[in-house]
Each structure stands twice: as structure tokens, then as C-alpha cells.
Design a protein around this motif. Structure first.
Motif, PDB file in Angstrom:
ATOM      1  N   GLY A  17      23.296   7.022 112.535  1.00 50.40           N
ATOM      2  CA  GLY A  17      23.219   8.189 111.673  1.00 50.40           C
ATOM      3  C   GLY A  17      21.852   8.835 111.613  1.00 50.40           C
ATOM      4  N   VAL A  18      20.923   8.426 112.494  1.00 48.55           N
ATOM      5  CA  VAL A  18      19.585   9.006 112.537  1.00 48.55           C
ATOM      6  C   VAL A  18      19.593  10.157 113.542  1.00 48.55           C
ATOM      7  N   THR A  19      19.115  11.324 113.112  1.00 49.42           N
ATOM      8  CA  THR A  19      19.100  12.487 113.986  1.00 49.42           C
ATOM      9  C   THR A  19      17.747  12.625 114.666  1.00 49.42           C
ATOM     10  N   PHE A  20      17.795  12.803 115.984  1.00 49.77           N
ATOM     11  CA  PHE A  20      16.613  12.987 116.814  1.00 49.77           C
ATOM     12  C   PHE A  20      16.705  14.330 117.518  1.00 49.77           C
ATOM     13  N   GLN A  21      15.580  15.035 117.542  1.00 49.88           N
ATOM     14  CA  GLN A  21      15.449  16.211 118.379  1.00 49.88           C
ATOM     15  C   GLN A  21      14.559  15.795 119.543  1.00 49.88           C
ATOM     16  N   ILE A  22      15.073  15.951 120.742  1.00 46.42           N
ATOM     17  CA  ILE A  22      14.328  15.572 121.935  1.00 46.42           C
ATOM     18  C   ILE A  22      13.694  16.847 122.478  1.00 46.42           C
ATOM     19  N   TYR A  23      12.372  16.862 122.571  1.00 49.17           N
ATOM     20  CA  TYR A  23      11.605  18.075 122.872  1.00 49.17           C
ATOM     21  C   TYR A  23      10.672  17.803 124.038  1.00 49.17           C
ATOM     22  N   ILE A  72      13.656  13.277 113.324  1.00 43.58           N
ATOM     23  CA  ILE A  72      12.534  12.799 114.130  1.00 43.58           C
ATOM     24  C   ILE A  72      12.563  13.534 115.455  1.00 43.58           C
ATOM     25  N   CYS A  73      11.457  14.133 115.805  1.00 38.89           N
ATOM     26  CA  CYS A  73      11.344  14.819 117.084  1.00 38.89           C
ATOM     27  C   CYS A  73      10.615  13.890 118.054  1.00 38.89           C
ATOM     28  N   ILE A  74      11.262  13.589 119.167  1.00 37.52           N
ATOM     29  CA  ILE A  74      10.621  12.814 120.233  1.00 37.52           C
ATOM     30  C   ILE A  74      10.148  13.811 121.272  1.00 37.52           C
ATOM     31  N   LEU A  92       6.234  10.881 118.373  1.00 40.30           N
ATOM     32  CA  LEU A  92       7.264  11.039 117.353  1.00 40.30           C
ATOM     33  C   LEU A  92       6.696  11.938 116.262  1.00 40.30           C
ATOM     34  N   THR A  93       7.429  13.008 115.929  1.00 41.46           N
ATOM     35  CA  THR A  93       6.954  13.999 114.976  1.00 41.46           C
ATOM     36  C   THR A  93       8.027  14.274 113.938  1.00 41.46           C
ATOM     37  N   PRO A  94       7.689  14.274 112.642  1.00 43.60           N
ATOM     38  CA  PRO A  94       8.663  14.694 111.638  1.00 43.60           C
ATOM     39  C   PRO A  94       9.038  16.153 111.875  1.00 43.60           C
ATOM     40  N   TYR A  95      10.345  16.450 111.804  1.00 44.79           N
ATOM     41  CA  TYR A  95      10.858  17.805 111.999  1.00 44.79           C
ATOM     42  C   TYR A  95      11.581  18.200 110.714  1.00 44.79           C
TER      43      TYR A  95
END
Length: 140
Positions: free
Chosen positions: A129-135, A85-87, A5-8
Motif C-alpha cells: 500500500g506504499v505509493t512510489f513515484q519513479i522519476y 516517495i519519489c525514487i 528518495l524524495t518526499p513527494y
């Protein structure tokens, strides 16, 4: 399976300035910077100024990472999207599974697909309402 998990950080056209600041302030090391102009499908749709905006950047800070991008139009970032949050995973199938699970009763902001910076990437806001970027990390 590797999962991080990385802050984006989503910026309003000043990602390069922020990256330089974090290099000096907290000893961040730039690992990757890709501009919108570097992305083949975007090169004809942006002005020269917009082509220089950061599409994706990754910095190492100690044992962790920060990721950055500029809003594609250089416009303001909606409330709640400044930091997401980037997963990250190392397999497209695992990334797709996370994306599909998080999209249930949520909103897809960018469909899960191959991009110039990832073999599998998508952006989704979950039902809370939490945004995730899946990478998906590129396998080199």
C-alpha cells in the motif's frame, strides 16, 4: 548509479501556496515548476484555472529536496496518497527496473513512460500500500 528518495507532496490545488509557505518557513529554494498548461498534451484538456495548477515542482531544502504536484482535476487526494516517495535515478533503465519490481502484486497508477518533465516516469502502489513515484532525472 545515482538513487535518491524524495518526499513527494500531492496537493489539492494549493501547491503554489504550499511552495511559497515552505520558501518562507524553511528556506526552500524553487528549482522547477511546471504547470499542466506547460505540458503540450494537456493544454487542450484543461480549463484556464486547471492549466495553472502545478504538474511537477522541485524545491531544495538544505541538502535535500521536496517535490510537489496538484491533483490534475484539483480534486481531493485519496487517503495514503498525500505524501508519497519519489525514487529518482539518472538512468531510464534503472528507473524502469525499480518500477517493474515495485509493481509486482501491486497496482500501477500511471504507466512508466516519457513525460514532459522526465525521460522515464511512473507511479505505482506496491503490495504493502506504499505509493512510489519513479522519476528519471533529465540529462542536461
Amino acid at each position: 548509479m545515482t538513487v535518491k528518495l524524495t518526499p513527494y507532496l500531492n496537493m489539492e490545488g494549493n501547491a503554489r501556496e504550499a511552495i511559497q509557505f515552505y520558501e518562507q518557513a524553511i528556506g526552500a529554494e524553487v528549482l522547477t515548476i511546471i504547470t499542466y498548461g506547460d505540458m503540450p498534451e494537456m493544454s487542450n484538456t484543461f480549463t484556464d484555472d486547471l492549466k495553472n495548477l502545478v504538474a511537477h515542482a522541485k524545491l531544495r531544502v538544505g541538502e535535500t529536496e521536496l517535490m510537489f504536484s496538484d491533483a490534475p482535476s484539483g480534486s481531493s487526494i485519496p487517503k495514503g496518497k498525500q505524501v508519497t516517495i519519489c525514487i529518482s535515478t539518472n538512468h531510464v533503465e534503472n528507473s524502469k527496473r525499480f518500477f517493474e519490481a515495485l509493481r509486482q502484486d501491486g497496482q500501477v497508477n500511471m504507466p512508466f513512460e516519457e513525460t514532459p518533465f522526465s525521460p522515464g516516469f511512473g507511479d505505482v502502489t506496491d503490495k504493502f500500500g506504499v505509493t512510489f513515484q519513479i522519476y528519471t532525472e533529465s540529462q542536461s
